[in-house]
Design an enzyme around this catalytic site. Structure first.
Site, PDB file in Angstrom:
ATOM      1  N   TYR A 166       0.832  -1.207   0.000  1.00 40.53           N
ATOM      2  CA  TYR A 166       0.000   0.000   0.000  1.00 40.53           C
ATOM      3  C   TYR A 166       0.875   1.270   0.000  1.00 40.53           C
ATOM      4  CZ  TYR A 166      -3.633   3.137   1.971  1.00 40.53           C
ATOM      5  OH  TYR A 166      -4.517   4.153   2.216  1.00 40.53           O
ATOM      6  N   LYS A 170       0.832   3.920  -3.000  1.00 36.74           N
ATOM      7  CA  LYS A 170       0.349   5.276  -2.680  1.00 36.74           C
ATOM      8  C   LYS A 170       1.406   6.332  -2.980  1.00 36.74           C
ATOM      9  CE  LYS A 170      -3.835   5.310  -1.103  1.00 36.74           C
ATOM     10  NZ  LYS A 170      -4.889   5.734  -2.058  1.00 36.74           N
TER      11      LYS A 170
HETATM   12  P1  NAI Z   1     -13.429   3.183   2.117  1.00 35.03           P
HETATM   13  O1  NAI Z   1     -13.094   1.725   2.136  1.00 35.03           O
HETATM   14  O2  NAI Z   1     -14.488   3.685   3.027  1.00 35.03           O
HETATM   15  O3  NAI Z   1     -13.789   3.648   0.635  1.00 35.03           O
HETATM   16  C1  NAI Z   1     -13.112   3.180  -0.495  1.00 35.03           C
HETATM   17  C2  NAI Z   1     -14.129   2.919  -1.573  1.00 35.03           C
HETATM   18  O4  NAI Z   1     -13.435   2.530  -2.762  1.00 35.03           O
HETATM   19  C3  NAI Z   1     -15.101   1.795  -1.227  1.00 35.03           C
HETATM   20  O5  NAI Z   1     -16.449   2.257  -1.326  1.00 35.03           O
HETATM   21  C4  NAI Z   1     -14.790   0.708  -2.245  1.00 35.03           C
HETATM   22  O6  NAI Z   1     -15.914  -0.042  -2.663  1.00 35.03           O
HETATM   23  C5  NAI Z   1     -14.200   1.517  -3.386  1.00 35.03           C
HETATM   24  N1  NAI Z   1     -13.338   0.701  -4.245  1.00 35.03           N
HETATM   25  C6  NAI Z   1     -12.414  -0.207  -3.859  1.00 35.03           C
HETATM   26  N2  NAI Z   1     -11.829  -0.768  -4.920  1.00 35.03           N
HETATM   27  C7  NAI Z   1     -12.393  -0.204  -6.016  1.00 35.03           C
HETATM   28  C8  NAI Z   1     -12.195  -0.368  -7.405  1.00 35.03           C
HETATM   29  N3  NAI Z   1     -11.301  -1.243  -7.889  1.00 35.03           N
HETATM   30  N4  NAI Z   1     -12.934   0.379  -8.250  1.00 35.03           N
HETATM   31  C9  NAI Z   1     -13.861   1.256  -7.781  1.00 35.03           C
HETATM   32  N5  NAI Z   1     -14.074   1.446  -6.467  1.00 35.03           N
HETATM   33  C10 NAI Z   1     -13.365   0.722  -5.594  1.00 35.03           C
HETATM   34  O7  NAI Z   1     -12.043   3.929   2.418  1.00 35.03           O
HETATM   35  P2  NAI Z   1     -11.690   5.484   2.671  1.00 35.03           P
HETATM   36  O8  NAI Z   1     -11.041   5.571   3.990  1.00 35.03           O
HETATM   37  O9  NAI Z   1     -12.824   6.368   2.368  1.00 35.03           O
HETATM   38  O10 NAI Z   1     -10.518   5.677   1.602  1.00 35.03           O
HETATM   39  C11 NAI Z   1     -10.585   6.519   0.482  1.00 35.03           C
HETATM   40  C12 NAI Z   1      -9.183   6.718  -0.058  1.00 35.03           C
HETATM   41  O11 NAI Z   1      -8.375   7.394   0.909  1.00 35.03           O
HETATM   42  C13 NAI Z   1      -8.452   5.408  -0.370  1.00 35.03           C
HETATM   43  O12 NAI Z   1      -7.678   5.569  -1.542  1.00 35.03           O
HETATM   44  C14 NAI Z   1      -7.546   5.220   0.821  1.00 35.03           C
HETATM   45  O13 NAI Z   1      -6.425   4.425   0.516  1.00 35.03           O
HETATM   46  C15 NAI Z   1      -7.189   6.661   1.128  1.00 35.03           C
HETATM   47  N6  NAI Z   1      -6.724   6.888   2.485  1.00 35.03           N
HETATM   48  C16 NAI Z   1      -7.604   6.857   3.530  1.00 35.03           C
HETATM   49  C17 NAI Z   1      -7.156   7.116   4.803  1.00 35.03           C
HETATM   50  C18 NAI Z   1      -8.080   7.200   5.947  1.00 35.03           C
HETATM   51  O14 NAI Z   1      -7.621   7.613   7.041  1.00 35.03           O
HETATM   52  N7  NAI Z   1      -9.350   6.852   5.804  1.00 35.03           N
HETATM   53  C19 NAI Z   1      -5.721   7.369   5.084  1.00 35.03           C
HETATM   54  C20 NAI Z   1      -4.913   7.425   3.906  1.00 35.03           C
HETATM   55  C21 NAI Z   1      -5.404   7.187   2.655  1.00 35.03           C
END
Ligand code: NAI
Length: 303
Positions: A166, A170
């Site tokens: 990851y 990233k």
């Molecule tokens: P989340 O798991 O709530 O949302 C991610 C969404 O992406 C989900 O709804 C999922 O169905 C969708 N998804 C996954 N694979 C997919 C694909 N191949 N095609 C289309 N959609 C897909 O996670 P969150 O926390 O909202 O994360 C959003 C972004 O922020 C991610 O890229 C994550 O890595 C990044 N991030 C989040 C952090 C946090 O503190 N929540 C910290 C650092 C980065």
């Protein structure tokens, strides 16, 4: 201060069925943008798929009087990326904004990590951003306008145990942003990168519960909308956001030292003898592009 509106703008938000992406989609639509709500509706580790996540967000936007369409493709293939962009073009005629947000986790320490876990995480985060951004940029160039956000992670740019796959994927997004900003500049396409900290299913088991309740995704959302607004003329920023904390992170280059004159050999001991000066960040600053490193090399090259 005047309201930051998005009337007439068309936005794609990937992974917008939950967590952070959902907050961006809802607020963009509330402020007048037409939104493609992409989400393949899988689980946190990338398994499974379903239309419910994207549909629910689209319903919520429509009930509030906004405009949105769902898309259920995975970002992880070019065919998927092209179809996400086609959804915007077919329904709304253009693409102004792309927020690359979709993500999954497959955490393991490196010796336990399988090739599949490495590849899958790269496919969604790094290749996935390429797969959607490539057709989106092609569409943005038609109108000489584009605002793109990449979503990196502190796990990569600062480090976090158990996330080599990851963290690497990233941090790769920062390279993608840097180069795309040079390619997109003449088309008024500006890319910036977010480092979020937010409570979501992705972080529910890595954050203490008392922090979790306070780190609402809604606190990250405002800076993302600022990044993709037409008033924003900045590109190449890496911005932290969480809970109400907003700050800039950067890759910087220090002036360092020079040894020799390019004509004589440089010994290992000479370099080791200057180790403290070489690793010092005194005078360090971000560079606009790789050519700026030549400012440091020129005194040597002109000898
Ligand atoms: P989340 O798991 O709530 O949302 C991610 C969404 O992406 C989900 O709804 C999922 O169905 C969708 N998804 C996954 N694979 C997919 C694909 N191949 N095609 C289309 N959609 C897909 O996670 P969150 O926390 O909202 O994360 C959003 C972004 O922020 C991610 O890229 C994550 O890595 C990044 N991030 C989040 C952090 C946090 O503190 N929540 C910290 C650092 C980065």
């Amino acid at each position: 201060m005047a309201d930051l509106k998005f009337d007439g703008r068309v936005a794609i938000v990937t992974g917008a069925g939950a967590g952070l992406g959902k907050t961006y989609a809802l607020e963009l639509a509330k402020r007048g943008a037409k939104v493609v709500v992409n989400d393949l509706g899988g689980s946190r580790d990338g398994t499974g798929a379903g239309q419910k996540a994207a549909d629910q967000v689209v319903d919520e936007i429509k009930k509030a009087g906004g405009e949105a369409v769902p898309n259920y493709d995975s970002v992880a293939t070019i065919a998927g990326g092209e179809n996400i962009v086609k959804t915007a073009l077919d329904n709304f005629g253009k693409v102004d904004i792309l927020i690359n947000n979709a993500g999954i986790l497959r955490d393991k320490s490196i010796v336990k990590m399988t090739e599949e876990e490495w590849d899958l995480v790269h496919a969604v985060h790094l290749k996935g951003a390429f797969c959607v951004t490539k057709p989106a940029v092609a569409a943005m160039r038609e109108n000489s306008y584009g605002r793109i956000v990449f979503t990196t992670s502190g796990a990569g740019i600062f480090g976090n145990f158990g996330q080599t796959n990851y963290g690497a994927a990233k941090t790769g997004l920062i390279g993608l942003m840097n180069v795309l900003n040079l390619e997109g500049a003449k088309y008024n396409i500006k890319c910036n990168t977010l480092v979020p900290v937010a409570a979501s299913r992705m972080t529910e088991d890595v954050m203490p519960p008392e922090f979790f309740e306070k780190l609402k995704p809604e606190f990250v959302m405002p800076i993302v909308l600022c990044m993709v607004h037409e008033n924003n003329q900045d590109a190449g920023l890496i911005l932290n956001a969480g809970g109400g904390w907003y700050s800039r992170a950067a890759i910087v280059c220090a002036p360092g030292i020079t040894i020799g004159d390019t004509k004589r050999e440089i010994t290992v001991e000479e370099v080791w003898g200057q180790w403290d000066k070489i690793k010092s960040l005194e005078g360090a600053k971000p560079l606009a592009n790789v050519s700026e490193t030549f400012a440091f090399l020129t005194p040597l090259l002109s000898k």
